[in-house]
Design a protein around this motif. Structure first.
Motif, short mmCIF file in Angstrom:
data_model
loop_
_atom_site.label_atom_id
_atom_site.label_comp_id
_atom_site.label_asym_id
_atom_site.label_seq_id
_atom_site.Cartn_x
_atom_site.Cartn_y
_atom_site.Cartn_z
N GLU A 722 0.80 -1.19 0.03
CA GLU A 722 -0.01 0.02 -0.16
C GLU A 722 0.86 1.26 -0.11
N GLU A 723 2.06 1.10 0.58
CA GLU A 723 2.70 2.31 0.71
C GLU A 723 3.25 2.83 -0.70
N GLN A 724 3.50 2.08 -1.84
CA GLN A 724 3.58 2.30 -3.19
C GLN A 724 2.54 2.22 -4.21
N SER A 725 1.10 2.28 -3.41
CA SER A 725 0.08 2.23 -4.39
C SER A 725 -0.51 3.86 -4.47
N TYR A 726 -1.35 3.95 -5.16
CA TYR A 726 -1.83 5.20 -5.01
C TYR A 726 -3.44 5.48 -5.46
N PHE A 727 -3.67 6.62 -5.22
CA PHE A 727 -5.29 6.99 -5.11
C PHE A 727 -5.48 8.49 -5.48
N ASP A 728 -6.09 8.94 -6.54
CA ASP A 728 -6.45 10.31 -6.65
C ASP A 728 -8.11 10.52 -7.08
N LYS A 753 -1.38 13.16 -11.72
CA LYS A 753 -0.21 12.91 -11.01
C LYS A 753 -0.65 11.98 -9.78
N PRO A 754 -0.05 11.02 -9.52
CA PRO A 754 -0.52 10.02 -8.35
C PRO A 754 -0.38 10.66 -7.20
N THR A 755 -1.29 10.44 -6.13
CA THR A 755 -1.37 10.84 -4.89
C THR A 755 -1.28 9.32 -4.15
N PRO A 756 -0.09 9.22 -3.34
CA PRO A 756 -0.21 7.99 -2.26
C PRO A 756 -1.68 7.56 -1.86
N LEU A 757 -1.60 6.21 -1.81
CA LEU A 757 -2.90 5.46 -1.45
C LEU A 757 -3.39 6.02 0.18
#
Length: 772
Positions: A722-728, A753-757
């Protein structure tokens, strides 16, 4: 006055720091916020977190929660007056508030306990505001306390959002079937085409072109121009896809972007829940998005699995033809004979106007709300009208550890039927359908209205879960879903056709997934942002051919040729060529469809074409084969039709006597607004709404985007990573314009632009305490 207004606004800001009491808590709950306002709730048990969720949702989003429950209950006129009465009259016929109460009576005690806690948290959060939320100040109304059935109404609001389109679609199909010859109807309603990308495929017999004996459009009255196709092509949907561990080198990776009408604040609310397991020493750590009004995480990850949804567009509603007793108009016929029509009286309250009384008639199959093409009364049969079709089992995903377990559970969810994709940290991936599916008799066509008093017609219960389609670890290591047809044959008959998407998005996603053998989180994000115009390239080439057939000396062609020179094969904001090809496509399709609809509009001038999933395939069959009898009048030949469409498009782009073709980003600029901004002066509305940013993308490509419709979130998650995953997401986290989280994260969503999950560094902390 301005100072007083500012003080009132500040009085309705949520509390972000310090301590607050929350009666009913068993133990304290910590609420943390990062720079985007993403909330992390830490507590001793899930019931306490449900109460804390209610508190936080109400402080940030109570007005939006209120709109959703009122949308489903048909109670908007209480807030907005006579302007909302048409909506309330239509929706109140479904009596969804009464049905929501019936849902509560059949829920298991553990789900009811969570709803009780959530309701208590919502009402406490609302009471803790010094001033009621600002939209109530603008509308001069007051919020009504939350009730348990209101959470069910929020779920029903999503049923309406995702299913309601099919109600009118099947009515229109009934009119088409009644007027058009069978070969013409079958051609226009083809269930498949060359853009399909099903997960489970079987050969499909495609309909042939109708003959001149079936229909001759050259002899038809010239159709009245109408633009139906643009409206029917943009429908609530989503993209979801996943790759297994053999393609990622570890955990599965699950991508999801759910396409909805966009607003400020966003539909979803970023949330993380951390709590101990009641029966072991495990700690549950769940991150994703919640839907304010309901105490669950809708899409996200729990460190073991990640999951996602897309609208299935199966057929979960039917129109039932009702025979009325001519000797007693309050009776209808079922399989056992004449039965009494039940009647109910509903009171619609209207702000600044007298109440309205609405009499509602119901049969055993559903409410009487429409008439068929021949004036026969119609009752609506719809899964959402059955209490057993709704529950809160989605909450159980928080504690599931494998993709296979998640798929088995998903089939029991009480939600609008969705494509469900899950992946786990061991690399497994699964797909199935989530939600209750009606089990139909096989002796009738559910696309047409039918008399259910006849044997072998209607629903005989719910489809057995074992008959749901299911894929676990497909040999390709890939899964995809984008609202198009996912299955074939008998499975397609069970699910039905509620107006599938063309399949261009699914095809493009599938192509990208098979272009490589190894994938990272960034690779799946790149697919989400893919705005290559694969479908529209063919239209661009047709546009060039059409221009090439015209005398080069025509002066009006010069700006068109100049615009077409910037074609890049993408729906980019700087492309005038894309704008022109996009407009040309819609004009050609509308012109051809209007020709086929002309016989229907001769008897019903207001007829609107329904969503025809394979229109692209239909139109290109005609453009390639150019049958004269299927050429709409008054066109002399198919080149004449294309030339006419080009002229029509360019005349719309005519300014001051010159053809001015705007860049795609000018046409496709964001119009993401607050629900009350349309009722305010422009200078205030601009303060509430998001900026008019130019947006790349379009409907028939992975990056779905129009001014106020598109990806309501984008996430790519590898469970356990999850630390490398993203959510916008667009529109921001908070519903309060003075909050530091109003519009938070929106700029990243615009730019891709990816924001961290996972939430970032804690900036604000609120401690919620039991009363004692």
């Amino acid at each position: 006055m301005i100072i007083a207004a500012g003080l009132l606004l500040r009085g309705s800001l949520p509390q972000y720091d310090g301590e607050a009491t929350l009666p009913g808590l068993i133990a304290p709950v910590i609420s943390e916020r990062d720079a985007l306002g993403s909330v992390t709730l830490k507590g001793g048990n899930r019931v306490d977190l449900a109460m804390a969720m209610g508190y936080v949702h109400a402080q940030e989003r109570f007005f939006e929660m209120d709109l959703m429950r009122r949308q489903a209950a048909g109670e908007l006129a209480e807030l907005f007056g006579i302007n909302a009465i048409s909506h309330d009259r239509k929706i109140r016929l479904l009596r969804l508030r009464t049905r929501a109460t019936a849902v509560l009576q059949q829920l298991p005690s553990d789900q009811t306990q969570l709803l009780d806690a959530y309701r208590m948290g919502v009402n406490r959060g609302l009471q803790a505001l010094a001033v009621r939320p600002f939209p109530y100040l603008l509308t001069r109304t007051h919020p009504v306390p939350w009730r348990n059935e209101d959470s069910i109404l929020v779920i029903l609001a999503m049923f309406l959002t995702l299913n309601e389109e099919n109600f009118s679609r099947e009515l229109a199909l009934s009119s088409m079937r009644a007027v058009l010859p069978k070969p013409v109807y079958e051609f226009l309603t083809s269930p498949a085409g060359n853009w399909d990308a099903p997960l489970i495929d079987e050969p499909v017999q495609l309909p042939r072109l109708p003959s001149a004996m079936d229909i001759n459009l050259q002899t038809m009255k010239e159709p009245t121009p109408q633009s139906d196709f643009f409206m029917t092509e943009q429908s609530p949907g989503s993209n979801s896809f996943a790759v297994s561990g053999k393609l990622s080198g570890g955990a599965a990776i699950v991508a999801n972007d759910m396409h909805l009408k966009l607003r400020v604040p966003n539909t979803w609310f970023r949330l993380r829940l951390i709590y101990p397991d009641a029966a072991s020493d495990r700690i549950h750590d769940v991150t994703g998005i919640s839907l304010p009004g309901v105490p669950s995480i809708v899409v996200g990850s729990n460190r073991h699995i990640a999951w996602s949804f897309t609208n299935s567009h199966g057929d979960f509603s039917d129109w039932v033809r009702i025979s009325i007793n001519e000797d007693n108009r309050m009776q209808y016929r079922n399989s056992k004979g004449w039965q009494p029509i039940q009647t109910f009286n509903e009171t619609i309250r209207i702000k600044n106007a007298p109440d309205e009384q609405l009499m509602i008639s119901e049969t055993e199959w559903g409410p009487l709300i429409k008439q068929d093409y021949d004036q026969t009364p119609l009752a609506l049969a719809w899964t959402a009208l059955h209490p057993e079709a709704i529950n809160l089992k989605l909450l159980e995903l928080e504690q599931i550890t494998t993709a296979e377990q998640a798929a088995n559970l998903a089939r029991q969810f009480g939600i609008p039927v969705q494509n469900f994709i899950a992946g786990d940290r061991d690399g497994n991936i699964s797909w199935t359908l989530a939600g209750r599916i009606p089990d139909r008799f096989s002796d009738y066509d559910p696309q047409a209205s039918a008399d259910w008093s006849l044997p072998g017609t209607g629903w005989r219960g719910w489809l057995d879960y074992d008959l749901y389609p299911l894929l676990h670890n497909p040999s390709s290591g890939r899964l995809w879903s984008a609202n198009s047809r996912t299955v074939s044959g008998e499975q397609l008959k069970r699910i039905g056709n509620g107006g599938y998407d063309l399949g261009a998005r699914a095809t493009q996603i599938r192509h990208r997934l098979f272009a490589h053998d190894q994938f990272s989180i960034a690779d799946l994000q790149a697919i989400q942002l893919d705005d290559h115009a694969i479908l529209l390239t063919r239209w661009y080439e047709l546009l060039l051919e059409t221009i090439g057939s015209i005398d080069a000396g025509e002066m009006w062609l010069h700006p068109i040729k100049a615009a077409l020179a910037d074609w890049t094969g993408e729906a980019s904001i700087d492309s005038a060529a894309y704008h022109l090809a996009h407009a040309f496509r819609y004009e050609v399709i509308d012109t051809i469809l209007n020709g086929f609809m002309s016989p229907i509009r001769q008897s019903d001038a207001g007829f609107q074409s329904p969503r025809l999933s394979q229109t692209e395939w239909i139109v290109w069959q005609l453009l390639e084969q150019q049958p004269r009898h299927l050429l709409p009048s008054p066109h002399r030949n198919w080149n004449d039709l294309l030339f006419h469409c080009l002229q029509t498009v360019t005349s719309r782009m005519n300014k001051d006597g010159r053809v001015t073709i705007q860049k795609w980003g000018t046409v496709n600029a964001a119009q993401i607004k607050h629900p009350v901004s349309r009722q305010l002066p422009d200078w205030i509305a601009r303060w509430l709404d998001m900026a008019n940013d130019p947006l790349p993308g379009d409907h028939n490509m992975p990056r779905v985007q129009s001014p106020n419709f598109g990806a309501s979130q984008r996430s790519v998650i590898a469970p356990g990573q999850e630390e490398q995953s993203y959510f916008d997401m667009p529109g921001g986290q908070s519903g309060h314009p003075l909050s530091p989280y109003y519009g938070s994260g929106h700029a990243n969503w615009v730019r891709g632009k990816p924001t961290p999950l996972l939430p970032g560094i804690v900036e604000r902390q609120l401690k919620l305490l039991p009363i004692n």
